[in-house]
Design a protein around this motif. Structure first.
Motif, PDB file in Angstrom:
ATOM      1  N   GLN A  99       7.503   6.576   8.706  1.00 31.57           N
ATOM      2  CA  GLN A  99       6.257   6.068   9.282  1.00 31.57           C
ATOM      3  C   GLN A  99       5.178   7.138   9.279  1.00 31.57           C
ATOM      4  OE1 GLN A  99       5.507   2.833  10.274  1.00 31.57           O
ATOM      5  NE2 GLN A  99       7.423   2.502   9.165  1.00 31.57           N
ATOM      6  N   LEU A 100       5.578   8.395   9.579  1.00 31.69           N
ATOM      7  CA  LEU A 100       4.616   9.492   9.563  1.00 31.69           C
ATOM      8  C   LEU A 100       4.075   9.700   8.157  1.00 31.69           C
ATOM      9  CD1 LEU A 100       3.232  11.809  11.045  1.00 31.69           C
ATOM     10  CD2 LEU A 100       5.218  13.243  10.555  1.00 31.69           C
ATOM     11  N   SER A 101       4.970   9.641   7.164  1.00 35.44           N
ATOM     12  CA  SER A 101       4.527   9.768   5.775  1.00 35.44           C
ATOM     13  C   SER A 101       3.598   8.624   5.390  1.00 35.44           C
ATOM     14  CB  SER A 101       5.747   9.799   4.844  1.00 35.44           C
ATOM     15  OG  SER A 101       5.357   9.811   3.497  1.00 35.44           O
ATOM     16  N   MET A 102       3.939   7.408   5.824  1.00 33.10           N
ATOM     17  CA  MET A 102       3.094   6.258   5.526  1.00 33.10           C
ATOM     18  C   MET A 102       1.749   6.374   6.234  1.00 33.10           C
ATOM     19  SD  MET A 102       4.662   4.468   3.354  1.00 33.10           S
ATOM     20  CE  MET A 102       3.613   3.027   3.380  1.00 33.10           C
ATOM     21  N   THR A 103       1.747   6.991   7.422  1.00 34.69           N
ATOM     22  CA  THR A 103       0.493   7.177   8.139  1.00 34.69           C
ATOM     23  C   THR A 103      -0.451   8.056   7.333  1.00 34.69           C
ATOM     24  OG1 THR A 103       1.613   6.948  10.279  1.00 34.69           O
ATOM     25  CG2 THR A 103      -0.528   8.050  10.274  1.00 34.69           C
ATOM     26  N   GLU A 104       0.072   9.122   6.721  1.00 34.39           N
ATOM     27  CA  GLU A 104      -0.749   9.981   5.876  1.00 34.39           C
ATOM     28  C   GLU A 104      -1.264   9.205   4.668  1.00 34.39           C
ATOM     29  OE1 GLU A 104       1.715  13.271   4.965  1.00 34.39           O
ATOM     30  OE2 GLU A 104       1.614  14.154   6.976  1.00 34.39           O
ATOM     31  N   ASN A 105      -0.398   8.372   4.094  1.00 41.28           N
ATOM     32  CA  ASN A 105      -0.832   7.549   2.959  1.00 41.28           C
ATOM     33  C   ASN A 105      -1.911   6.561   3.381  1.00 41.28           C
ATOM     34  OD1 ASN A 105       0.992   8.808   1.251  1.00 41.28           O
ATOM     35  ND2 ASN A 105       2.596   7.277   1.582  1.00 41.28           N
ATOM     36  N   TYR A 106      -1.692   5.931   4.546  1.00 43.10           N
ATOM     37  CA  TYR A 106      -2.687   4.989   5.053  1.00 43.10           C
ATOM     38  C   TYR A 106      -4.022   5.698   5.301  1.00 43.10           C
ATOM     39  CZ  TYR A 106       1.139   1.674   5.801  1.00 43.10           C
ATOM     40  OH  TYR A 106       2.195   0.825   5.620  1.00 43.10           O
ATOM     41  N   GLN A 107      -3.952   6.936   5.813  1.00 46.35           N
ATOM     42  CA  GLN A 107      -5.169   7.695   6.065  1.00 46.35           C
ATOM     43  C   GLN A 107      -5.906   7.987   4.756  1.00 46.35           C
ATOM     44  OE1 GLN A 107      -6.550   8.444   8.899  1.00 46.35           O
ATOM     45  NE2 GLN A 107      -8.217   9.687   8.067  1.00 46.35           N
ATOM     46  N   LEU A 159      -5.630   6.217   1.974  1.00 48.87           N
ATOM     47  CA  LEU A 159      -6.163   4.951   1.485  1.00 48.87           C
ATOM     48  C   LEU A 159      -7.423   4.549   2.243  1.00 48.87           C
ATOM     49  CD1 LEU A 159      -2.837   2.910   1.045  1.00 48.87           C
ATOM     50  CD2 LEU A 159      -4.304   3.824  -0.770  1.00 48.87           C
ATOM     51  N   TYR A 160      -7.413   4.801   3.550  1.00 48.85           N
ATOM     52  CA  TYR A 160      -8.582   4.465   4.374  1.00 48.85           C
ATOM     53  C   TYR A 160      -9.785   5.306   3.961  1.00 48.85           C
ATOM     54  CZ  TYR A 160     -11.648   4.309   8.447  1.00 48.85           C
ATOM     55  OH  TYR A 160     -12.734   4.193   9.266  1.00 48.85           O
ATOM     56  N   GLU A 161      -9.567   6.614   3.768  1.00 42.43           N
ATOM     57  CA  GLU A 161     -10.669   7.487   3.365  1.00 42.43           C
ATOM     58  C   GLU A 161     -11.186   7.094   1.990  1.00 42.43           C
ATOM     59  OE1 GLU A 161      -9.094  11.405   3.617  1.00 42.43           O
ATOM     60  OE2 GLU A 161      -9.134  11.458   5.813  1.00 42.43           O
ATOM     61  N   ASN A 162     -10.269   6.727   1.075  1.00 45.59           N
ATOM     62  CA  ASN A 162     -10.701   6.304  -0.251  1.00 45.59           C
ATOM     63  C   ASN A 162     -11.498   5.003  -0.180  1.00 45.59           C
ATOM     64  OD1 ASN A 162     -10.455   6.566  -3.291  1.00 45.59           O
ATOM     65  ND2 ASN A 162      -9.488   4.576  -3.008  1.00 45.59           N
ATOM     66  N   ALA A 163     -11.047   4.075   0.676  1.00 40.73           N
ATOM     67  CA  ALA A 163     -11.770   2.813   0.841  1.00 40.73           C
ATOM     68  C   ALA A 163     -13.161   3.059   1.420  1.00 40.73           C
ATOM     69  CB  ALA A 163     -10.982   1.860   1.739  1.00 40.73           C
ATOM     70  N   GLN A 164     -13.254   3.996   2.376  1.00 36.41           N
ATOM     71  CA  GLN A 164     -14.558   4.322   2.955  1.00 36.41           C
ATOM     72  C   GLN A 164     -15.477   4.931   1.899  1.00 36.41           C
ATOM     73  OE1 GLN A 164     -14.399   2.418   5.845  1.00 36.41           O
ATOM     74  NE2 GLN A 164     -15.668   4.047   6.653  1.00 36.41           N
ATOM     75  N   ARG A 165     -14.905   5.808   1.048  1.00 35.82           N
ATOM     76  CA  ARG A 165     -15.713   6.418  -0.008  1.00 35.82           C
ATOM     77  C   ARG A 165     -16.220   5.346  -0.980  1.00 35.82           C
ATOM     78  NH1 ARG A 165     -15.070   7.616  -5.075  1.00 35.82           N
ATOM     79  NH2 ARG A 165     -12.900   6.895  -5.045  1.00 35.82           N
TER      80      ARG A 165
END
Length: 291
Positions: A79-87, A89-95
């Motif tokens: 879950q911690l690893s997925m949280t980093e991935n989600y972060q 993905l979120y930053e890329n989506a914001q960009r």
């Protein structure tokens, strides 16, 4: 007359007393041995049966708990690893969201032209500064020499066209035949009395100077621009397309003046223009059809 004498009676009483005492001690002795036997059997049962069974049961319970803890630990790590991935993905989506919004604003400023939106689907690392591939082609109305801009300004022009894709030659390509007519705009930031005192001089001074974007210097990371008129150019001035080259429309942002060098043993200057801030990394562009 009594059958026993007084002495005989005393002896018989003593014998009876000692006999009763002996029976009492014998009973107590037998009881003690039984208790010891019971204790021995209890210890044997505990040592051979109860304790091993209890130990095995406790070990199985501890192992089960340890296994559950390990599974929970692995799950939390995942879950911690997925949280980093989600972060990420979120930053890329914001960009991408910011890039699309900026590109939309750019398209609104180009309302006089026909705009075709496109996505960058290929950019070879070996030719990173030379060309990109877009997901639009002749089926979408794309033709050679159409201008391509990203969210901040011009990036190049269409070089080759296929049915559903096209290749764009970037301005950062070191091909010296990829020249662009540009204009360097002077910026007068004076205010107040100083600005009023120089009003006459400002009116007589040109607001911009024309030039030609000759090539791209990879070592400097900047375009090389030669001036058509001798004017004093300073760092930070904006460079836009002049529209006089017959291909690029006027007013598209190219970059800002990075450095000015005087030519040795001859008149003139070499102007280095820094490209768009997001030139190296962009995903969405617009292709402009000049009417």
């Amino acid at each position: 007359m009594s059958r026993f004498t007084r002495t005989q009676k005393i002896l018989m009483c003593l014998i009876g007393f000692f006999l009763a005492l002996g029976l009492l001690f014998q009973g107590m002795r037998q009881a003690s041995i039984g208790d010891i036997g019971y204790s021995v059997l209890s210890y044997l049962k505990y040592g051979l049966i109860d304790y091993p069974l209890t130990s095995i049961k406790n070990f199985a319970s501890d192992f089960s708990n340890l296994w559950k803890v390990q599974e929970e630990n692995d799950y939390l790590k995942e879950q911690l690893s997925m949280t980093e991935n989600y972060q990420a993905l979120y930053e890329n989506a914001q960009r991408e969201k910011r890039e699309l919004q900026e590109l939309l604003n750019m398209n609104e400023s180009l309302s006089d032209f026909n705009i075709i939106s496109a996505t960058v689907i290929g950019r070879d690392v070996s030719y990173w500064n030379d060309q990109i591939t877009l997901n639009v082609g002749s089926n979408d109305g794309i033709q050679e020499d159409m201008i391509v801009v990203n969210s901040q300004g011009v990036v190049g022009k269409v070089h080759k066209v296929q049915d559903s894709t096209c290749i764009v030659k970037l301005l950062t390509c070191e091909d010296k035949s990829n020249k662009v007519a540009v204009r360097i705009n002077f910026q007068n930031e004076d205010t107040g009395e100083d600005a009023q005192s120089e009003e006459t001089d400002s009116a007589s001074r040109a607001e911009s100077v024309e030039g030609i974007l000759e090539s791209y210097d990879a070592d400097e990371g900047a375009y090389v621009v030669s001036l058509l008129d001798e004017q004093e150019v300073e760092e930070g001035m904006r460079v836009v397309t002049s529209g006089k080259g017959g291909v690029y429309p006027s007013g598209l942002f190219v970059g800002t003046v990075k450095k000015v060098e005087s030519l040795e043993n001859q008149l003139g200057q070499v102007i280095y223009v820094e490209p768009l801030s997001n030139f190296q990394y962009f995903d969405y562009v617009s292709v402009i059809e000049v009417n």
